[in-house]
Design a protein around this motif. Structure first.
Motif, mmCIF file in Angstrom:
data_model
loop_
_atom_site.group_PDB
_atom_site.id
_atom_site.type_symbol
_atom_site.label_atom_id
_atom_site.label_comp_id
_atom_site.label_asym_id
_atom_site.label_seq_id
_atom_site.Cartn_x
_atom_site.Cartn_y
_atom_site.Cartn_z
ATOM 1 N N ASN A 135 -32.700 1.563 -22.160
ATOM 2 C CA ASN A 135 -33.822 1.037 -22.890
ATOM 3 C C ASN A 135 -34.048 -0.524 -22.289
ATOM 4 O OD1 ASN A 135 -34.218 3.279 -24.349
ATOM 5 N ND2 ASN A 135 -32.451 2.356 -25.838
ATOM 6 N N GLY A 136 -34.221 -0.466 -20.949
ATOM 7 C CA GLY A 136 -34.533 -1.781 -20.393
ATOM 8 C C GLY A 136 -33.306 -2.956 -20.403
ATOM 9 N N VAL A 137 -32.124 -2.549 -20.582
ATOM 10 C CA VAL A 137 -31.112 -3.421 -20.676
ATOM 11 C C VAL A 137 -30.229 -2.803 -19.728
ATOM 12 C CG1 VAL A 137 -29.224 -4.502 -22.157
ATOM 13 C CG2 VAL A 137 -31.380 -4.036 -22.942
ATOM 14 N N LEU A 138 -29.885 -3.699 -18.479
ATOM 15 C CA LEU A 138 -28.894 -3.451 -17.629
ATOM 16 C C LEU A 138 -27.568 -4.234 -18.022
ATOM 17 C CD1 LEU A 138 -28.289 -2.755 -14.551
ATOM 18 C CD2 LEU A 138 -28.982 -5.151 -13.909
ATOM 19 N N THR A 139 -26.537 -3.284 -17.908
ATOM 20 C CA THR A 139 -24.996 -3.685 -18.261
ATOM 21 C C THR A 139 -24.269 -3.572 -16.940
ATOM 22 O OG1 THR A 139 -25.267 -3.240 -20.475
ATOM 23 C CG2 THR A 139 -23.198 -3.712 -19.566
ATOM 24 N N VAL A 140 -23.608 -4.702 -16.345
ATOM 25 C CA VAL A 140 -22.876 -4.564 -15.222
ATOM 26 C C VAL A 140 -21.439 -5.009 -15.720
ATOM 27 C CG1 VAL A 140 -22.564 -5.570 -12.689
ATOM 28 C CG2 VAL A 140 -24.755 -5.128 -13.809
ATOM 29 N N THR A 141 -20.386 -4.292 -15.335
ATOM 30 C CA THR A 141 -19.191 -4.630 -15.754
ATOM 31 C C THR A 141 -18.144 -4.773 -14.115
ATOM 32 O OG1 THR A 141 -19.010 -3.304 -17.767
ATOM 33 C CG2 THR A 141 -17.122 -3.757 -16.749
ATOM 34 N N VAL A 142 -17.808 -5.977 -14.224
ATOM 35 C CA VAL A 142 -17.044 -6.166 -12.796
ATOM 36 C C VAL A 142 -15.626 -6.652 -13.138
ATOM 37 C CG1 VAL A 142 -17.042 -7.699 -10.839
ATOM 38 C CG2 VAL A 142 -19.305 -6.993 -12.009
ATOM 39 N N PRO A 143 -14.432 -5.766 -12.517
ATOM 40 C CA PRO A 143 -13.306 -6.184 -12.857
ATOM 41 C C PRO A 143 -12.791 -7.483 -12.245
ATOM 42 C CG PRO A 143 -13.373 -4.045 -11.687
ATOM 43 C CD PRO A 143 -14.812 -4.551 -12.069
ATOM 44 N N ASP A 197 -31.625 -8.594 -19.387
ATOM 45 C CA ASP A 197 -32.696 -7.759 -20.360
ATOM 46 C C ASP A 197 -33.893 -7.654 -19.332
ATOM 47 O OD1 ASP A 197 -31.584 -7.822 -22.723
ATOM 48 O OD2 ASP A 197 -32.440 -9.681 -23.206
ATOM 49 N N LEU A 198 -34.426 -6.416 -19.151
ATOM 50 C CA LEU A 198 -35.255 -6.042 -18.160
ATOM 51 C C LEU A 198 -36.334 -5.172 -18.734
ATOM 52 C CD1 LEU A 198 -32.897 -5.232 -15.049
ATOM 53 C CD2 LEU A 198 -34.533 -7.279 -15.253
ATOM 54 N N PRO A 199 -37.095 -5.456 -19.754
ATOM 55 C CA PRO A 199 -37.938 -4.641 -20.457
ATOM 56 C C PRO A 199 -38.962 -4.114 -19.464
ATOM 57 C CG PRO A 199 -38.273 -7.025 -21.164
ATOM 58 C CD PRO A 199 -37.158 -6.812 -20.336
ATOM 59 N N GLY A 200 -39.324 -2.838 -19.635
ATOM 60 C CA GLY A 200 -40.485 -2.176 -18.894
ATOM 61 C C GLY A 200 -39.908 -1.732 -17.407
ATOM 62 N N PHE A 201 -38.797 -1.944 -17.022
ATOM 63 C CA PHE A 201 -38.303 -1.491 -15.798
ATOM 64 C C PHE A 201 -37.294 -0.392 -16.024
ATOM 65 C CE2 PHE A 201 -38.959 -6.098 -14.978
ATOM 66 C CZ PHE A 201 -39.525 -6.029 -13.609
#
Length: 141
Positions: free
Chosen positions: A119-127, A51-55
């Motif tokens: 929308n201020g939410v970063l999702t990182v998928t790492v195999p 969660d990175l709100p505002g970024f």
């Protein structure tokens, strides 16, 4: 031994809260905030949500080195208020940063990592995998 006044207890609590706020903010700069994150392990991959709100995506850096994922978000806020004749009444600048790291419990494929931000939410998928390679910068789509 005399009992403490309830007002003394409240004043002590308020002073402690102010001290803690002062420790996390220096000259209008937020220091070392850790954003909330979730890590979910699937059979073939890990999915990290931060969660990175505002970024915005351009404010965020994601780096994967070995089994450690590092997320850093930084932005500068400028606010200027002027009178009609152009003389500054107030000019404020602040900088906020958020950092978070997670170490995966298994080896991961660094080059296969993908990141997106909405929308201020970063999702990182790492195999998951087991290559032994150097660090890789992960671009946000």
């Amino acid at each position: 031994m005399p009992a403490n006044s309830p007002f003394e207890d409240i004043e002590r609590i308020v002073d402690e809260m102010q001290r803690r706020l002062d420790e996390t903010s220096v000259g209008g700069q937020s220091v070392g905030n850790q954003p909330s994150l979730d890590v979910v392990e699937y059979d073939e991959e890990f999915v990290v949500t931060v969660d990175l709100p505002g970024f915005e995506a351009e404010d965020v850096s994601v780096e994967l080195v070995g089994r450690t994922l590092a997320v850093e978000a930084e932005q500068t806020h400028d606010e200027t208020v002027e009178e009609d004749d152009g003389r500054f009444i107030r000019q404020e600048r602040s900088r906020s940063t958020s950092t978070q790291q997670v170490e995966f419990p298994a080896r991961v494929h660094e080059a296969g990592a993908i990141a997106s931000m909405h929308n201020g939410v970063l999702t990182v998928t790492v195999p998951k995998t087991d290559p032994d390679q150097g660090g890789t910068r992960v671009e946000i789509e």
